[in-house]
Design a protein around this motif. Structure first.
Motif, PDB file in Angstrom:
ATOM      1  N   THR A 226      -2.484  -2.505  31.016  1.00 40.79           N
ATOM      2  CA  THR A 226      -2.702  -3.838  31.581  1.00 40.79           C
ATOM      3  C   THR A 226      -2.067  -3.970  32.966  1.00 40.79           C
ATOM      4  OG1 THR A 226      -0.762  -4.731  30.414  1.00 40.79           O
ATOM      5  CG2 THR A 226      -2.892  -4.911  29.308  1.00 40.79           C
ATOM      6  N   ALA A 293      -4.528 -11.188  21.043  1.00 42.51           N
ATOM      7  CA  ALA A 293      -4.872 -10.006  21.840  1.00 42.51           C
ATOM      8  C   ALA A 293      -6.383  -9.766  21.829  1.00 42.51           C
ATOM      9  CB  ALA A 293      -4.133  -8.785  21.304  1.00 42.51           C
ATOM     10  N   LEU A 334      -1.982 -10.555  28.113  1.00 37.84           N
ATOM     11  CA  LEU A 334      -1.887  -9.348  27.289  1.00 37.84           C
ATOM     12  C   LEU A 334      -0.514  -8.700  27.416  1.00 37.84           C
ATOM     13  CD1 LEU A 334      -5.440  -7.809  27.825  1.00 37.84           C
ATOM     14  CD2 LEU A 334      -4.470  -8.578  25.649  1.00 37.84           C
TER      15      LEU A 334
END
Length: 358
Positions: A226, A293, A334
């Motif tokens: 991420t 998520a 995230l």
């Protein structure tokens, strides 16, 4: 707004448990057999097809052969984008990642070196053996993209592009060879293989000493993913510091693969998360972590699908530019869900940046 609310709730919430609801080994086996091995095998398969297509292009140049090679490059990029976040194990050894993808490249080193080789018709780039000894910036997917899609790449459709094609052929051979090596190492079931090290950690091991340490390394790979998407892929494009987007700072803009590669990045993270059985490991009391998520991965898929134009046109379209900026928000959410909430639910410590050398 829904995303911002979800992110705020995720930050404020505290997981109810601090241990896995399933055996740690089940998580590790799921990560390896459910995702890592098949995903790297797919990368090796796609690069093998790319190698064959570029070889065919060099043998019999034509517009159709060039199109086939270009399309297979896109398939190889998609496959790579699904595994590039897995820095533990074979991909993270030595300079393998840089040989496959020299990025970020803020000074345009790859472009300068590839253009220099083309101008000089440097014969050492036309053999895998000699190309491998040159700068890593000249070998991987970034260099190959310029060869297949950059200025004068149309020459590849005729004899005029013979040198350029030989260079591309040497590059694809190295990329495929490295993909096969990495895949082979992940499939090595002997006691010296990386899978064995992950599945059987030992107190005296140089790498993985406990199952908890293994779980922390696996979870950290997702955080790296991420962070890389946000800091190395999107931030250079949207350029919030100047307010002026920079579409040519995007990875794979020449092949129009910027958004598809981002989509594959997020899809790979999602599939890894599911294959490693994190939703089951979190347990019912912390189901909101997994649900959050997966919700964010869905947001990422919708946002990347909204970016349909070549990058220079996309940043000029308010809707598509907003989709890029929205992905930054998704990655931050995230980060919290995977780096803080998931870790807390499993009793792990992965609250560090894997991009800063820690």
């Amino acid at each position: 707004m829904r995303l911002l609310i979800a992110a705020a709730l995720a930050i404020a919430a505290v997981p109810a448990l601090a241990q896995s609801a399933i055996p740690n080994r089940t998580i590790i086996e799921g990560a390896i057999d459910g995702y890592i091995r098949p995903a790297f095998a797919q990368f090796a398969e796609e690069t093998g097809a790319l190698d064959l297509n570029v070889a065919a292009l060099c043998a019999t140049p034509s517009a159709d052969a060039l199109t086939l090679a270009q399309n297979q490059f896109r398939s190889a990029v998609t496959a790579f984008s699904r595994v590039e976040f897995i820095r533990i194990g074979p991909l993270g050894v030595g300079d393998r990642l840089e040989r496959l993808l020299f990025w970020p490249d803020r000074k345009g080193i790859a472009l300068k070196q590839v253009q220099g080789a083309l101008a000089e018709q440097d014969a050492t780039t036309t053999s895998p053996e000699t190309l491998q000894k040159k700068s890593v910036a000249m070998q991987g997917l970034v260099a190959l993209e310029y060869l297949l899609f950059g200025t004068a790449s149309d020459d590849l459709a005729s004899a005029a592009g013979s040198y350029r094609c030989s260079y591309a052929r040497a590059s694809t051979a190295l990329i495929h060879g490295l993909a096969e090596t990495i895949t082979g190492e992940w499939h090595d079931d002997t006691t010296v293989g990386v899978a064995a090290a992950l599945l059987n950690p030992r107190p005296d091991a140089a790498d993985y000493r406990t199952e908890t340490e293994v779980l922390e390394k696996l979870a950290a790979t997702m955080i790296h993913g991420t962070e890389a998407i946000r800091d190395q892929r999107i931030a250079p494009i949207v350029s919030d510091s100047t307010g002026t987007p920079k579409p040519r700072s995007a990875l794979f803009w020449r092949s129009n693969m910027t958004a598809p590669a981002l989509a594959a990045n997020f899809a790979g993270l999602h599939d890894f998360f599911v294959a490693a059985k994190y939703p089951e490991a979190i347990g019912t009391e912390n189901a909101w972590v997994a649900e959050g998520a997966i919700f964010e991965f869905g947001n990422a898929a919708r946002a990347t699908s909204a970016i349909t134009a070549p990058m220079e046109q996309a940043v000029a379209d308010p809707r598509q530019l907003q989709a890029l900026k929205y992905l930054v928000v998704v990655t931050k959410s995230l980060d919290t869900l995977l780096g803080q909430n998931l870790a807390a639910a499993l009793g792990l410590s992965v609250g560090f940046s894997t991009l800063d050398g820690d």
